[in-house]
Design a protein around this motif. Sequence first.
Motif, PDB file in Angstrom:
ATOM      1  N   MET A  49       2.200 -12.113  -0.437  1.00 23.20           N
ATOM      2  CA  MET A  49       2.464 -11.459  -1.714  1.00 23.20           C
ATOM      3  C   MET A  49       3.973 -11.245  -1.897  1.00 23.20           C
ATOM      4  SD  MET A  49       0.146  -8.324  -3.056  1.00 23.20           S
ATOM      5  CE  MET A  49      -1.276  -8.715  -2.066  1.00 23.20           C
ATOM      6  N   ALA A  50       4.449 -11.333  -3.122  1.00 20.22           N
ATOM      7  CA  ALA A  50       5.897 -11.269  -3.351  1.00 20.22           C
ATOM      8  C   ALA A  50       6.426  -9.847  -3.182  1.00 20.22           C
ATOM      9  CB  ALA A  50       6.205 -11.778  -4.745  1.00 20.22           C
ATOM     10  N   LEU A  51       7.548  -9.762  -2.539  1.00 21.21           N
ATOM     11  CA  LEU A  51       8.202  -8.483  -2.292  1.00 21.21           C
ATOM     12  C   LEU A  51       9.243  -8.266  -3.390  1.00 21.21           C
ATOM     13  CD1 LEU A  51       8.402  -6.306   0.059  1.00 21.21           C
ATOM     14  CD2 LEU A  51      10.408  -7.598   0.813  1.00 21.21           C
ATOM     15  N   THR A  52       9.210  -7.107  -4.017  1.00 24.84           N
ATOM     16  CA  THR A  52      10.242  -6.752  -4.987  1.00 24.84           C
ATOM     17  C   THR A  52      11.280  -5.897  -4.277  1.00 24.84           C
ATOM     18  OG1 THR A  52       8.603  -6.730  -6.749  1.00 24.84           O
ATOM     19  CG2 THR A  52      10.680  -5.590  -7.198  1.00 24.84           C
ATOM     20  N   ILE A  53      12.529  -6.331  -4.295  1.00 19.62           N
ATOM     21  CA  ILE A  53      13.591  -5.601  -3.600  1.00 19.62           C
ATOM     22  C   ILE A  53      14.516  -4.974  -4.636  1.00 19.62           C
ATOM     23  CG2 ILE A  53      15.508  -5.798  -1.962  1.00 19.62           C
ATOM     24  CD1 ILE A  53      14.043  -8.174  -0.690  1.00 19.62           C
ATOM     25  N   ARG A  54      14.763  -3.677  -4.463  1.00 16.39           N
ATOM     26  CA  ARG A  54      15.595  -2.949  -5.431  1.00 16.39           C
ATOM     27  C   ARG A  54      16.232  -1.761  -4.724  1.00 16.39           C
ATOM     28  NH1 ARG A  54      12.996   1.652  -5.884  1.00 16.39           N
ATOM     29  NH2 ARG A  54      10.731   1.730  -5.817  1.00 16.39           N
ATOM     30  N   PRO A  55      17.272  -1.167  -5.348  1.00 15.84           N
ATOM     31  CA  PRO A  55      17.868   0.022  -4.742  1.00 15.84           C
ATOM     32  C   PRO A  55      16.875   1.182  -4.685  1.00 15.84           C
ATOM     33  CG  PRO A  55      19.338  -0.924  -6.382  1.00 15.84           C
ATOM     34  CD  PRO A  55      18.023  -1.646  -6.520  1.00 15.84           C
ATOM     35  N   PHE A  56      17.056   2.029  -3.682  1.00 13.14           N
ATOM     36  CA  PHE A  56      16.257   3.247  -3.502  1.00 13.14           C
ATOM     37  C   PHE A  56      16.350   4.119  -4.755  1.00 13.14           C
ATOM     38  CE2 PHE A  56      16.412   7.773  -2.521  1.00 13.14           C
ATOM     39  CZ  PHE A  56      15.240   7.975  -1.811  1.00 13.14           C
ATOM     40  N   ARG A  57      15.234   4.727  -5.114  1.00 12.64           N
ATOM     41  CA  ARG A  57      15.204   5.742  -6.189  1.00 12.64           C
ATOM     42  C   ARG A  57      14.661   7.043  -5.608  1.00 12.64           C
ATOM     43  NH1 ARG A  57      11.391   2.161  -9.488  1.00 12.64           N
ATOM     44  NH2 ARG A  57      12.692   0.431 -10.149  1.00 12.64           N
ATOM     45  N   ASP A  58      15.036   8.153  -6.218  1.00 15.20           N
ATOM     46  CA  ASP A  58      14.626   9.459  -5.668  1.00 15.20           C
ATOM     47  C   ASP A  58      13.115   9.548  -5.427  1.00 15.20           C
ATOM     48  OD1 ASP A  58      17.181  10.313  -5.539  1.00 15.20           O
ATOM     49  OD2 ASP A  58      17.102  11.530  -7.364  1.00 15.20           O
ATOM     50  N   GLN A  59      12.345   8.963  -6.328  1.00 15.88           N
ATOM     51  CA  GLN A  59      10.884   9.069  -6.181  1.00 15.88           C
ATOM     52  C   GLN A  59      10.326   8.295  -4.986  1.00 15.88           C
ATOM     53  OE1 GLN A  59      12.523   8.094  -8.967  1.00 15.88           O
ATOM     54  NE2 GLN A  59      11.388   6.542 -10.101  1.00 15.88           N
ATOM     55  N   ASP A  60      11.172   7.452  -4.359  1.00 16.37           N
ATOM     56  CA  ASP A  60      10.741   6.718  -3.160  1.00 16.37           C
ATOM     57  C   ASP A  60      10.778   7.593  -1.916  1.00 16.37           C
ATOM     58  OD1 ASP A  60      10.653   4.309  -4.645  1.00 16.37           O
ATOM     59  OD2 ASP A  60      12.795   3.988  -4.308  1.00 16.37           O
ATOM     60  N   GLU A  61      11.384   8.778  -2.029  1.00 16.45           N
ATOM     61  CA  GLU A  61      11.669   9.586  -0.843  1.00 16.45           C
ATOM     62  C   GLU A  61      10.461   9.800   0.079  1.00 16.45           C
ATOM     63  OE1 GLU A  61      14.690  12.856  -1.023  1.00 16.45           O
ATOM     64  OE2 GLU A  61      12.927  14.021  -0.497  1.00 16.45           O
ATOM     65  N   PRO A  62       9.310  10.259  -0.437  1.00 18.32           N
ATOM     66  CA  PRO A  62       8.185  10.500   0.490  1.00 18.32           C
ATOM     67  C   PRO A  62       7.739   9.236   1.220  1.00 18.32           C
ATOM     68  CG  PRO A  62       7.736  11.467  -1.675  1.00 18.32           C
ATOM     69  CD  PRO A  62       8.970  10.637  -1.823  1.00 18.32           C
ATOM     70  N   ALA A  63       7.706   8.107   0.520  1.00 19.28           N
ATOM     71  CA  ALA A  63       7.259   6.860   1.142  1.00 19.28           C
ATOM     72  C   ALA A  63       8.263   6.393   2.196  1.00 19.28           C
ATOM     73  CB  ALA A  63       7.074   5.785   0.066  1.00 19.28           C
ATOM     74  N   VAL A  64       9.549   6.542   1.903  1.00 23.11           N
ATOM     75  CA  VAL A  64      10.569   6.107   2.863  1.00 23.11           C
ATOM     76  C   VAL A  64      10.547   7.012   4.098  1.00 23.11           C
ATOM     77  CG1 VAL A  64      13.062   5.912   3.231  1.00 23.11           C
ATOM     78  CG2 VAL A  64      12.033   4.984   1.147  1.00 23.11           C
ATOM     79  N   VAL A  65      10.416   8.317   3.881  1.00 21.59           N
ATOM     80  CA  VAL A  65      10.353   9.248   5.021  1.00 21.59           C
ATOM     81  C   VAL A  65       9.156   8.902   5.904  1.00 21.59           C
ATOM     82  CG1 VAL A  65       9.952  11.649   5.686  1.00 21.59           C
ATOM     83  CG2 VAL A  65      11.598  11.113   3.870  1.00 21.59           C
ATOM     84  N   ALA A  66       8.007   8.648   5.287  1.00 17.51           N
ATOM     85  CA  ALA A  66       6.794   8.317   6.061  1.00 17.51           C
ATOM     86  C   ALA A  66       6.998   7.015   6.837  1.00 17.51           C
ATOM     87  CB  ALA A  66       5.596   8.204   5.121  1.00 17.51           C
ATOM     88  N   LEU A  67       7.591   6.023   6.197  1.00 22.61           N
ATOM     89  CA  LEU A  67       7.836   4.730   6.867  1.00 22.61           C
ATOM     90  C   LEU A  67       8.772   4.909   8.057  1.00 22.61           C
ATOM     91  CD1 LEU A  67       7.810   1.619   7.067  1.00 22.61           C
ATOM     92  CD2 LEU A  67       9.442   1.539   5.181  1.00 22.61           C
ATOM     93  N   TRP A  68       9.848   5.647   7.868  1.00 23.10           N
ATOM     94  CA  TRP A  68      10.830   5.825   8.946  1.00 23.10           C
ATOM     95  C   TRP A  68      10.263   6.642  10.103  1.00 23.10           C
ATOM     96  CZ3 TRP A  68      15.985   7.013   5.865  1.00 23.10           C
ATOM     97  CH2 TRP A  68      16.415   5.825   5.253  1.00 23.10           C
TER      98      TRP A  68
END
Length: 139
Positions: free
Chosen positions: A1-20
């Motif tokens: 499936m295609a990956l969409t790559i873009r700069p971080f946005r504030d609303q990504d915070e919970p998902a990024v914290v969980a991933l890290w």
Amino acid sequence: MALTIRPFRDQDEPAVVALWRIAFPSEPKRNDPLAIIRRKRDRQPELFLVGEIDNRVVATVVAGYDGYRGWVYHVAVADDARRSGYGRAMMAAVEERLRALGCPKLNLQINRSNAEVVAFYEALGYLVEDRISMGKELS
Ligand SMILES: CC(C)(COP(=O)(O)OP(=O)(O)OC[C@H]1O[C@@H](n2cnc3c(N)ncnc32)[C@H](O)[C@@H]1OP(=O)(O)O)[C@@H](O)C(=O)NCCC(=O)NCCS
């Protein structure tokens, strides 16, 4: 499936914290995910990229260019999305942005306990260099 790559946005915070928290389970206190995000928001935020599939953040990369070298940090892909080329795509995207800024060389460090990841970077053209890595806590 295609990956969409873009700069971080504030609303990504919970998902990024969980991933890290899963990808980097034994980080020192200075690498607290929220602290990194807070600091990076003010410094070259355009070099903090996320990759998403179906609106779900599955990958990250954080980079910086200080006018001399580029450095890359927190390259992470969610467990269930690995070995699909997403890590490679995230690195290509950040390299392209660093190249556009005139960055001549990109460096990264790998914890010795995570040495198996060397094969990933070697597949992308990175070389293990004969350097001694040093650091100092500033806080
Ligand atoms: C390292 C990481 C980002 C790789 O992401 P990925 O999306 O699985 O990597 P890709 O699918 O783009 O892999 C590209 C190539 O790298 C190599 N590679 C990737 N993971 C590898 C591994 N665990 N062991 C050996 N080679 C690997 C392969 O050659 C692969 O090509 P292939 O799919 O044809 O076999 C992911 O495993 C991860 O998030 N790890 C935990 C966090 C981490 O350690 N980050 C690096 C900190 S320095």
